[in-house]
Design an enzyme around this catalytic site. Structure first.
Site, PDB file in Angstrom:
ATOM      1  CB  CYS A  79      -0.366   0.298   5.288  1.00  0.00           C
ATOM      2  SG  CYS A  79       1.344  -0.116   4.855  1.00  0.00           S
ATOM      3  CB  CYS A 104       0.088  -3.057   8.966  1.00  0.00           C
ATOM      4  SG  CYS A 104       1.056  -1.719   8.221  1.00  0.00           S
ATOM      5  CD  GLU A 158      -1.002  -2.207   2.388  1.00  0.00           C
ATOM      6  OE1 GLU A 158       0.137  -2.636   2.061  1.00  0.00           O
ATOM      7  OE2 GLU A 158      -1.597  -2.581   3.406  1.00  0.00           O
TER       8      GLU A 158
END
Length: 135
Positions: free
Chosen positions: A91, A88, A62
């Site tokens: 991100c 996560c 990402e």
């Protein structure tokens, strides 16, 4: 999602292959996969840099998709992203602050904080199972 899966095959960290595609109005704006910092050693070549069981040598898919868009002067505000694994926390914050309005992900990856934060931030979060996407 099939395109994100294909992009993920370019990953240079064999611990997890993740691909991401940023799209607006049915047009691909940017792609990313998890891999090392440009011109630095890759996990597949040099091994992993592990901290707390997590490889920190790689930049997540990402983040790489956002970085590629920025490098090429592509505005991602109001776009959506397809990712083969959920983002996560770090991100997710990057996606939210870049103006992404919808995150579609395949496999769930680690961080449940994204569920509440997406509601509060007004970001649509959609899980697309393997059966639904065919990837």
């Amino acid at each position: 999602m099939k395109i994100a899966s294909q992009v993920g095959t370019r990953s240079t960290c064999n611990r997890k292959h993740v691909g991401a595609v940023i799209v607006r109005d049915k047009t691909i704006l940017s792609t990313g996969y998890n891999g090392s910092i440009r011109s630095l050693a890759h996990c597949d070549d040099e091994g992993h840099m592990l901290e707390n069981g997590h490889c920190i040598r790689t930049v997540h898919a990402e983040a790489n998709a956002i970085a590629q868009a920025a490098k090429n002067g592509v505005n991602v505000n109001g776009a959506e992203i397809f990712i083969t694994a959920s983002p996560c926390w770090t991100c997710f914050k990057l996606l939210a602050n870049s103006g992404i309005v919808k995150i579609t992900y395949g496999e769930f990856y680690k961080d449940k904080k994204i569920f509440e934060a997406s509601k509060l931030a007004g970001i649509e979060l959609e899980h697309l199972s393997l059966d639904e996407s065919g990837f």
